[in-house]
Design a protein around this motif. Sequence first.
Motif, mmCIF file in Angstrom:
data_model
loop_
_atom_site.group_PDB
_atom_site.id
_atom_site.type_symbol
_atom_site.label_atom_id
_atom_site.label_comp_id
_atom_site.label_asym_id
_atom_site.label_seq_id
_atom_site.Cartn_x
_atom_site.Cartn_y
_atom_site.Cartn_z
ATOM 1 N N ASN A 111 -13.324 -21.095 23.053
ATOM 2 C CA ASN A 111 -12.048 -21.426 23.691
ATOM 3 C C ASN A 111 -12.099 -21.339 25.213
ATOM 4 O O ASN A 111 -11.125 -20.974 25.869
ATOM 5 C CB ASN A 111 -10.923 -20.522 23.158
ATOM 6 C CG ASN A 111 -10.718 -20.681 21.663
ATOM 7 O OD1 ASN A 111 -10.921 -19.733 20.895
ATOM 8 N ND2 ASN A 111 -10.325 -21.860 21.218
ATOM 9 N N LEU A 112 -13.249 -21.706 25.772
ATOM 10 C CA LEU A 112 -13.404 -21.684 27.227
ATOM 11 C C LEU A 112 -12.420 -22.626 27.903
ATOM 12 O O LEU A 112 -11.902 -22.328 28.988
ATOM 13 C CB LEU A 112 -14.839 -22.051 27.595
ATOM 14 C CG LEU A 112 -15.172 -22.149 29.089
ATOM 15 C CD1 LEU A 112 -14.868 -20.841 29.806
ATOM 16 C CD2 LEU A 112 -16.638 -22.537 29.276
ATOM 17 N N TRP A 172 -18.308 -17.987 24.867
ATOM 18 C CA TRP A 172 -17.619 -19.159 25.422
ATOM 19 C C TRP A 172 -16.649 -19.819 24.451
ATOM 20 O O TRP A 172 -16.231 -20.951 24.679
ATOM 21 C CB TRP A 172 -18.615 -20.208 25.915
ATOM 22 C CG TRP A 172 -19.631 -19.708 26.885
ATOM 23 C CD1 TRP A 172 -20.977 -19.694 26.727
ATOM 24 C CD2 TRP A 172 -19.385 -19.142 28.187
ATOM 25 N NE1 TRP A 172 -21.597 -19.163 27.831
ATOM 26 C CE2 TRP A 172 -20.642 -18.816 28.749
ATOM 27 C CE3 TRP A 172 -18.240 -18.889 28.933
ATOM 28 C CZ2 TRP A 172 -20.775 -18.250 30.011
ATOM 29 C CZ3 TRP A 172 -18.367 -18.320 30.177
ATOM 30 C CH2 TRP A 172 -19.614 -18.006 30.711
ATOM 31 N N ASN A 197 -9.937 -14.899 23.758
ATOM 32 C CA ASN A 197 -10.585 -16.114 23.236
ATOM 33 C C ASN A 197 -9.723 -16.707 22.126
ATOM 34 O O ASN A 197 -9.978 -16.488 20.939
ATOM 35 C CB ASN A 197 -11.980 -15.784 22.695
ATOM 36 C CG ASN A 197 -12.913 -15.249 23.745
ATOM 37 O OD1 ASN A 197 -12.641 -14.210 24.343
ATOM 38 N ND2 ASN A 197 -14.011 -15.932 23.983
ATOM 39 N N LEU A 205 -13.528 -13.937 30.114
ATOM 40 C CA LEU A 205 -13.178 -14.128 28.709
ATOM 41 C C LEU A 205 -13.427 -12.819 27.968
ATOM 42 O O LEU A 205 -14.447 -12.166 28.196
ATOM 43 C CB LEU A 205 -14.033 -15.232 28.086
ATOM 44 C CG LEU A 205 -13.452 -16.638 28.010
ATOM 45 C CD1 LEU A 205 -14.540 -17.615 27.581
ATOM 46 C CD2 LEU A 205 -12.292 -16.705 27.026
#
Length: 254
Positions: free
Chosen positions: A131-132, A129, A165, A124
């Motif tokens: 919009n993981l 984290w 992201n 990423l």
Amino acid sequence: MKILLSNDDGYQAPGLVALHAALRDLADVEVIAPEHNNSAKSNALTLHSPLSVHGAANGFRYVNGTPADCVHIALTGLLEQPPDLVVSGINNGANMGDDTIYSGTVGAAMEGYLFGIPAIAFSLVDKGWANLDAAAAKARELVQGILAGGLDPNRPFLLNVNVPNRALADIGPFEVCRLGRRHAAEKVIAQASPHGDTLYWIGGAGLPKDGADGTDFHATAQGRVSVTPLHVDLTEHAKLPDWTERVRRFAPTR
């Protein structure tokens, strides 16, 4: 189809859990990852202390070593049969440009590639984290497409993939591109310990130096997923004739 999954953030990292969930119905996915965070360990192997393997409650296995250790011992004795694909990630932060030299995420994938197995490293772009789920979906899309096209065991590849992201609907297409370059890292941070000793912390990564169109920096800044094929031959082939002549001047062959 069998996939070996690893990372450098540790076996409990959200990126690893999300990637496993995204891939587990595409193949038999075996997770062997580091016990603790091993960011920036590159291709390091542990040679002077023993390694141990333990099982987690979710079925993952973890190793008290580096990302490359995990893949190495998996391929040299832990797994009954070699995987068809090695996948590493999803890393908490970008691995673009010069980052790839230091990256444990890339190092885990590269270890598979060195054993002749196709490998992919996913990261990423921004830490935290955000919009993981979207990144995991894009990882699945790429892996599924590659598996559908067939894997040639005689033509292994190593891909470095960085996902911006963003919400899934806002992520652009995959773009095959080259690595960019960064400026030199920021200055080391010095601090005094309680005992009066000087302690040093490695400074942050430099800003992009070469983020032109066609680089991973440019692709991700435009919201696209950068896909960069890597290789491990560090030879500067174009300079071989020049260095042959320079060395001959002071060390002529007999």
